[in-house]
Design a protein around this motif. Structure first.
Motif, PDB file in Angstrom:
ATOM      1  N   UNK A  31       0.839  -1.185   0.000  1.00 35.22           N
ATOM      2  CA  UNK A  31       0.000   0.000   0.000  1.00 35.22           C
ATOM      3  C   UNK A  31       0.884   1.248   0.000  1.00 35.22           C
ATOM      4  N   UNK A  32       0.652   2.192  -0.908  1.00 36.64           N
ATOM      5  CA  UNK A  32       1.492   3.391  -0.958  1.00 36.64           C
ATOM      6  C   UNK A  32       1.462   4.155   0.375  1.00 36.64           C
ATOM      7  N   UNK A  68      -6.732   5.531   0.818  1.00 37.39           N
ATOM      8  CA  UNK A  68      -7.777   6.274   0.117  1.00 37.39           C
ATOM      9  C   UNK A  68      -8.625   5.301  -0.686  1.00 37.39           C
ATOM     10  N   UNK A  92      -9.407   4.969  -3.688  1.00 36.30           N
ATOM     11  CA  UNK A  92      -9.132   5.134  -5.099  1.00 36.30           C
ATOM     12  C   UNK A  92      -8.094   4.105  -5.529  1.00 36.30           C
ATOM     13  N   UNK A 107      -4.657   2.935  -7.018  1.00 37.60           N
ATOM     14  CA  UNK A 107      -3.315   3.525  -7.079  1.00 37.60           C
ATOM     15  C   UNK A 107      -2.351   2.487  -7.660  1.00 37.60           C
ATOM     16  N   UNK A 108      -1.411   2.981  -8.420  1.00 37.42           N
ATOM     17  CA  UNK A 108      -0.400   2.052  -8.918  1.00 37.42           C
ATOM     18  C   UNK A 108       0.592   1.757  -7.799  1.00 37.42           C
ATOM     19  N   UNK A 109       1.118   0.539  -7.800  1.00 38.17           N
ATOM     20  CA  UNK A 109       2.082   0.156  -6.772  1.00 38.17           C
ATOM     21  C   UNK A 109       2.909  -1.019  -7.275  1.00 38.17           C
ATOM     22  N   UNK A 110       3.592  -1.678  -6.342  1.00 38.68           N
ATOM     23  CA  UNK A 110       4.423  -2.843  -6.641  1.00 38.68           C
ATOM     24  C   UNK A 110       3.985  -3.928  -5.672  1.00 38.68           C
TER      25      UNK A 110
END
Lengths: 360, 360, 360, 360
Positions: free
Chosen positions: B103-104, B305, B307, B309-312
């Protein structure tokens, strides 16, 4: 309980007062086998020492460090590293008046309230002279971190109202030492210098901000709960004389942001997990994530001014005090190596602590 | 070395993860003979607990504290005070996706980097749930400080761009709890509430500032060098999840001031030494001077959030993560009692430590 | 300052009283990734628990340990390991008399002198029940040490006047658990058992000695000055209830020896540096040398006897006290796993600490 | 993690090696306002220093202490007390051989095993010279305890086979310093002296026992669980070079006793609660009870003998080492002030810690 030590695995204890015979430091926990570069440590002291330029105090101290324990044939032995610096040029007479009257915004009154008995010469133990001992310990820590290619760079990013309008990633670190303010932008540095000069001429002082960037820190340093890496960095910075504020990454600026803008998205770059922005300042959940660590440290204006001020004396009566002695009009140029030193101590400590995180 | 304890004389150790059976706290060092007001502690927990208003997460936890050690016939015995809070309503399934994807701006990636093995349910040990244990310890600390008439009041002074335009001395503390934002000004609170509501509806989050005021603190608490009172307060605040900045007294605002304006002049008032201004924030040379202590704590926007989200992911591949679970759109209303708790722990610790400062 | 924690890198904190709802332990610093064998820990508790044979107290406690933090999918996560044991069969009425009268050679009087307010039920915090929490922590430590093939074996080597006439290297460790005394020699064990039985029948108690041997400890654990390995072992042992003496290696017997007989000569054996004798007990200059570590721990006779004794009550008047409750006639059989547990905690701590000794 | 500090409230850190420029000590936590009697501290050093009589090593050190921090106008200021002692008469050449060959029963081998890099001159950090720094700290602690009328008296009670047949309460403390052995009985002292002399002439060494008595300690010092007063005393003693055993009160002798004989019955005497016997050695449940504290410390024979011994060298090959240098044939006469110093440090620490035990 008196708090003259800092760190757990790389534990630094300082001693000495500004007008005693010497100040010193004991480092307990520096690993054995570290090649000691005493010249490097001495250079850090030179960057901190008084009298180095016309915008610092004109007091003269040679600040020569002598290592007296823990080093054999140029390498650390694992036993405590102790170092001392002799005090010189201590004009105790300058402080005669100040032993009776509480200097505004100094530690005079609070030390009396706490201990009842106080060494008034030059602020005694509360003098910023104590930070020279920290710079020695920080120098050793930097040597240790250097083996891991962890590099620490601090610089002046604000003096009074003059702000360096560059973000940490825009800085060329080699420019920091190019001017006496230690601001890595020639034009801004010039303005800061002029501002400090004018302030000094009026017998006044001014505050500033030091920004610090750590490059090369691996992911994994710092602890999840109380000893978050930025919590320990914050304490380290707030323990430096005259510091009033600390912010990591986006800091106070994060408050007005939305999560969708503030979140640092993860991505892959050259086989490594990185974040596409760095509002986190290189630390997430209290643990370094491998990105640059950066933070800002606010220094208030130096309390000693060359003006008369009303105050109270030890008998509790109203009095007037006149600034004397030789003091800095602005502390941040000399604070740069202190910020670096305390940063290095925190990182060395957490780097050692992290060695016990995993079974293997 | 893992940093799950805080304090030296009043030492708090917390344990437990968000989705384990319980969280808990051990307080070692609370003096014997303190009358325990468990109801007061429970009230502090109620102020922190989720689901208390529509602007907080809708998770439900009864957060009932059970003291299991250190109290006999309503008074502390000097032995360790231990307390536990059972976990409830832990919907582990909400976190299934998150165990694989970082998670960012959470601790997922850094915990993996540090420990190799991680409890992914609800953030595990890095969940803000851990702060409930701190609130229990802080409640006990407040009872101890109450005997000395030391009172701690925190409140929300900023949410996103909406700023409470009042200085600490203008605050009526009894108004803090009058609204769900915990901002002691009805009009500003209304605006903040609306702002949080709108943010929440967009699936976004926003940051805020909590200001804290300590009234009645005697002169003499804090130590001159590393354990300056504001350094320990700073560390305490920065150890709270989502905190990005800390400033004491004039803080970052001091930077642009001159010493002649910033210095707090001493004067006599009702037989007591006071300062005519309080830019120092009640602390000089790291030691309390008897004036109000006040500081500000910056909280970033909550990282979760609603929404994409891009992550790894854990395999190191690019991925997309979708916010789930029930989270706060803005953390500061619930952070108020946490700030108070950590402040109380620091002050209780230093109050006890100060007992050994003088021979007599 | 109250000393409910032990260890620096492997830090154990215990809480709870004998007649409260539970006792518990928090281990901060156990590395992540350790496979947890809860059954092994439970077995250690079974060896300590009351009621296990006719020569121990007949109190019944199931002593079931519940881990509540720090373990996920069978492995440690690096976050604090917390465990609790519920209290059962606490007959507070047995202690009614004892709340007013100071039991001779117990902690009743000194706890009152120290804290003013005391939980008198079953000795409260000073009850040997607290050692169950240590056994849990020691069990985890043993699992950690097991990875390094470090093995700890304690046994009863004396009960009253009956002495096991075998040196540590003559012991077959698998015989320790063959009898209820935990003496690894059947004939001696029989005599000890009879002696304890007779003592118990007279309502009296008797002391004993536990010997402990550590096998497989690598050279290098322990620190040169204050935290010598045997100094920390000594403190660990002396912190166990009823312990009056500790000796490492040749111990008090070394006093009458000459240096020429006592010195352990170095030699080479299978490519390893060894000593031809082991008067040092495996530790030289405070640091393990790779030989077996062995030491002896003296336990005084249990203070609670089934006889009338003169004493003083809380009002300070002369009084008579009558022993009640269910107590051990001799503590050493049950002390064996406690000695092992504390040994394991010390070694785990020093094993982790040693990871920071060298740069490489 | 390297253990060069001792104590929590009265925290002592030592530094320096035997053949470096100096050794030193930092005391953090000594309360402000203590009148410093430097002459008293110097006297303690004189009792420890080499060359004081024909039965001690003939090395000459003036051992003059210089206080460099923490004292102003004859009183402590609450800031760290630092003191240094310059090294003299360091004949490094005596140790040339020893840098390559491991001296039997010294720390040479274990230091190499631990740190990889070692200062071989005179044992470096593991030299008993380090204890001079402890004696300085202990002297300051004794001054602090003196304010409470707590007095510490250690003496030699055994040398080799020669035993002082007197119990602690039979000792006239003023006789301790009447002879060079520091045994408070002239006839026994004479025998011990002769025994040491004969041992020395044969180039050999012998062990001994130091007994220590604390008079005037109030009830209440020490903590109930891990930091029991005798556990901390035990660790302190076992951290002294050459110590192999420690026993408090009845010690190992308690093992063969029955509880009915061993229990110390409470009684009233001059309005004070006392015990009619003192097998407890003044400590019950880890906390002082107001009676005399007494304990015994076993010292092994000094490892350096003037005889050839087989050993192994750094390359791991068999070798022969020849004792050189100037060493004590028996360490106990000079160990008396060291035992007193460490006792004082423990008591000062616990006396300060105890100030936080109760609310009032």
């Amino acid at each position: 309980m008196r708090g003259n030590s800092f760190g757990r695995a790389f534990k630094v204890t300082t001693f000495g007062e500004s007008h005693g015979p010497m100040i010193g430091v004991v480092i307990d926990g520096c690993p054995a086998g570290l090649k000691m570069d005493i010249e490097f440590v001495q250079e850090q002291l030179a960057r901190r020492k008084p009298g180095q330029s016309r915008i610092t105090t004109q007091r003269k101290e040679s600040d020569e460090v002598m290592f007296v324990s823990g080093i054999f044939e140029g390498k650390t032995t694992g036993t405590p590293i102790a170092a001392i610096i002799m005090n010189e040029d201590a004009r105790s007479k300058d402080y005669a008046e100040m032993s009776d009257k509480y200097r505004p915004s100094h530690a005079d009154f609070t030390l009396d309230a706490k201990f009842g008995h106080r060494d008034p010469r030059g602020g005694g133990r509360s003098s910023a002279r104590e930070t020279a001992a920290r710079v020695v310990a920080g120098g050793v820590a930097q040597l240790l971190l250097g083996l891991q290619r962890i590099r620490i760079h601090a610089y002046v990013s604000q003096v009074g109202p003059i702000v360096l309008e560059k973000s940490p990633e825009q800085i060329h670190f080699h420019r920091i030492e190019k001017n006496i303010v230690r601001c890595p932008d020639a034009a801004t540095a010039k303005k800061m210098e002029t501002f400090i000069d004018e302030t000094r001429k009026r017998g006044d002082t001014v505050g500033g901000v030091v920004t610090c960037v750590v490059r090369g820190c691996p992911a994994g340093l710092g602890e999840p709960v109380f000893d978050k890496l930025h919590a320990d960095l914050g304490k380290a910075m707030l323990s430096i004389n005259a510091v009033k504020g600390f912010e990591i990454g986006s800091g106070f600026g994060s408050v007005a942001m939305h999560g969708s803008a503030h979140n640092d998205l993860f991505a892959k770059s050259s086989g490594k997990v990185v974040t596409t922005t760095n509002h986190s300042g290189g630390i997430q959940g209290g643990i370094s994530n491998g990105m640059d660590i950066y933070f800002r440290v606010a220094f208030k204006p130096v309390a000693t001014i060359m003006k008369a001020q009303t105050t109270v004396n030890r008998k509790g009566n109203a009095d007037v005090i006149h600034g004397k002695g030789r003091h800095d009009p602005c502390v941040v140029p000399r604070a740069v190596p202190i910020v670096e030193a305390m940063t290095a101590i925190v990182l060395a400590d957490h780097w050692l602590r992290n060695r016990t995180a995993k079974v293997g």
